[in-house]
Design an enzyme around this catalytic site. Structure first.
Site, PDB file in Angstrom:
ATOM      1  N   HIS A  86      39.320  25.605  42.208  1.00 50.96           N
ATOM      2  CA  HIS A  86      39.574  27.005  42.199  1.00 50.96           C
ATOM      3  C   HIS A  86      40.084  27.139  43.656  1.00 50.96           C
ATOM      4  CE1 HIS A  86      39.563  31.290  41.512  1.00 50.96           C
ATOM      5  NE2 HIS A  86      39.162  31.395  42.512  1.00 50.96           N
ATOM      6  N   ARG A 173      36.756  47.224  40.812  1.00 47.27           N
ATOM      7  CA  ARG A 173      36.796  46.907  42.270  1.00 47.27           C
ATOM      8  C   ARG A 173      38.062  47.177  43.102  1.00 47.27           C
ATOM      9  NH1 ARG A 173      35.358  41.129  41.974  1.00 47.27           N
ATOM     10  NH2 ARG A 173      36.217  41.044  44.179  1.00 47.27           N
ATOM     11  N   SER A 188      32.149  37.036  40.676  1.00 43.18           N
ATOM     12  CA  SER A 188      33.575  37.007  39.973  1.00 43.18           C
ATOM     13  C   SER A 188      34.032  35.589  39.628  1.00 43.18           C
ATOM     14  CB  SER A 188      34.451  37.911  40.459  1.00 43.18           C
ATOM     15  OG  SER A 188      35.595  37.985  39.957  1.00 43.18           O
ATOM     16  N   LYS A 192      33.346  32.906  36.029  1.00 39.54           N
ATOM     17  CA  LYS A 192      34.260  32.307  35.234  1.00 39.54           C
ATOM     18  C   LYS A 192      34.291  30.898  35.097  1.00 39.54           C
ATOM     19  CE  LYS A 192      37.120  35.158  36.887  1.00 39.54           C
ATOM     20  NZ  LYS A 192      38.176  35.923  37.571  1.00 39.54           N
TER      21      LYS A 192
END
Length: 429
Positions: A86, A173, A188, A192
């Site tokens: 990521h 947000r 967050s 995921k």
């Protein structure tokens, strides 16, 4: 049935700098997901978190509660190790495109659930949709089959079933000035990624002008928080802190970034893109128990074969011509010298204004729009030679893009000191 907690009490606790108990925090996320807790109340809570922070345990509980709000995938039946990456996003960050097939070419399954771009940072799915026919939306069955089979890698859109609490919280947000809260960013991203079910995860956490976290110390804090969350959830996690002061590679856009990624897979491409791709691949392979030099698979064509198979598996044509712009505008050097600075954020804004990005989630992107860079810091330039080529379908977009670029670069007498892309590696203690 009466609710066991009161949102106002939880808001007050966090407002006054206290820690919220595990049952109360789990209730808050659940009650917000089912719309019992209102946006106004959650806005007050997120602002209190931004101002007062959260303990490691609170962040762990919040992340776990967000995972519990939806489905949790498992790749246990694949018969392969799984590794994912990521990135916190940047300008010219096309690393997922060569990285996923590169790692998969060693027999590791890569479930790369990706997103779309918003603002000055591009989205992986937008880039890949430049390829005629390529499809981002896959069912879980299609995704599993692609990972289990000879392809091994999948880059696709995340299903709506993963961490639905995060989807609501993320939108909130965005409109309440609380995007920058490190506990909220970390929970967050990690909710995921953990829900996705990967065994190991490498985080590319960027700092510098083109990064989401511009400040190095804050980027490091975010990396450490996310690595700890991974460890707490049984996901083997490491992070690389990487420099996003200058755009990655020589392209910022969609179709042009796909072209550059294919060059990398063909054994060429810009040195910085190759360096970061190989560094992240090495982490992913090591965590999967494979001791290999991933640069070899770029040279011998294995990664390219996997890329072509991956694109075909999602109905794309790897040999099709990519979109080309209707209009171009070239910016040339005003003097001889050396480029000493090129600001990633300004380049990202210029590419966005050309049509490569979107201002709102529902906006379309222009796949041929973007910027090709002909020089980067350290490169010698001559007066009148091209520095940038701006690509657009509508020439009216050039003026605002040129405004963004006007102060983005400097040409001086001597090359700046070279700095490494990968600044630091963070692993769980």
């Amino acid at each position: 049935m009466a609710e066991p907690f009161d949102a106002v009490d939880i808001i007050r606790t966090k407002r006054d700098g206290g820690s919220v108990s595990e049952p109360a925090l789990r209730w808050l996320i659940d009650a917000y997901t089912r719309e019992y807790v209102q946006d106004a109340q959650m806005s007050a809570f997120t602002m209190a978190v931004l101002l007062n922070g959260m303990t490691r345990d609170e962040i762990r509980v919040m992340t776990d509660a967000m995972i519990a709000s939806g489905e949790r995938m498992s790749f246990a039946g694949l018969g392969k190790r799984t590794a994912d990456k990521h990135s916190t996003g940047g300008v010219g960050d096309k690393i997922t495109l060569p990285l996923a097939p590169l790692v998969a070419s060693y027999g590791v399954a890569v479930p790369q659930l990706s997103g779309r771009g918003l603002g000055h940072t591009g989205g992986t799915l937008d880039k890949l949709e430049s390829i005629p026919g390529w499809r981002a939306a896959l069912s879980n069955e299609e995704m599993f089959a692609q990972m289990q089979g000879p392809v091994g890698a999948v880059i696709c859109a995340a299903g709506s079933g993963l961490a639905p609490a995060d989807k609501r919280l993320y939108a909130l947000r965005d409109v309440t000035g609380t995007v920058e809260a490190i506990p909220l960013i970390a929970s967050s991203i990690m909710s995921k990624k953990i829900a996705e079910g990967t065994e190991s995860l490498v985080l590319d956490v960027k700092f510098g002008s083109g990064a989401f976290m511009k400040d190095y110390a804050k980027a490091k804090e975010l990396a450490e928080t996310m690595v700890a969350l991974g460890a707490d959830s049984g996901v083997n996690t490491t992070a690389l802190l990487t420099d996003m002061s200058t755009p990655l590679g020589l392209t910022a856009g969609n179709a042009n970034e796909v072209r550059e990624s294919v060059e990398v897979l063909a054994g060429g491409g810009p040195a910085d893109v190759v360096e970061l791709t190989v560094a992240l691949a090495r982490e992913m392979l090591q965590m999967s128990g494979i001791d290999a030099d991933p640069a070899e698979a770029l040279k011998d064509g294995r990664a390219m074969d996997t890329w072509r198979a991956m694109i075909r598996a999602q109905d794309g044509d790897p040999d099709a011509a990519l979109p080309t712009p209707k209009e171009t505008h070239v910016v040339t050097a005003e003097r001889d010298g050396v480029m000493t600075r090129l600001d990633a954020y300004d380049v990202g804004i210029a590419a966005w204004r050309l049509g490569a990005g979107r201002a709102r989630a529902q906006d379309p992107v222009v796949h041929a729009a973007g910027i090709d860079l002909h020089a980067k810091p350290g490169d010698a330039v001559k007066k009148g030679e091209p520095l940038f080529t701006l690509n657009a379908d509508d020439p009216a977009r050039f003026d605002r893009a040129l405004e963004a670029l006007s102060g983005s670069y400097e040409i001086g007498e001597s090359a700046p000191e070279a700095t490494p892309i990968v600044r630091e590696r963070i692993a769980s203690a």
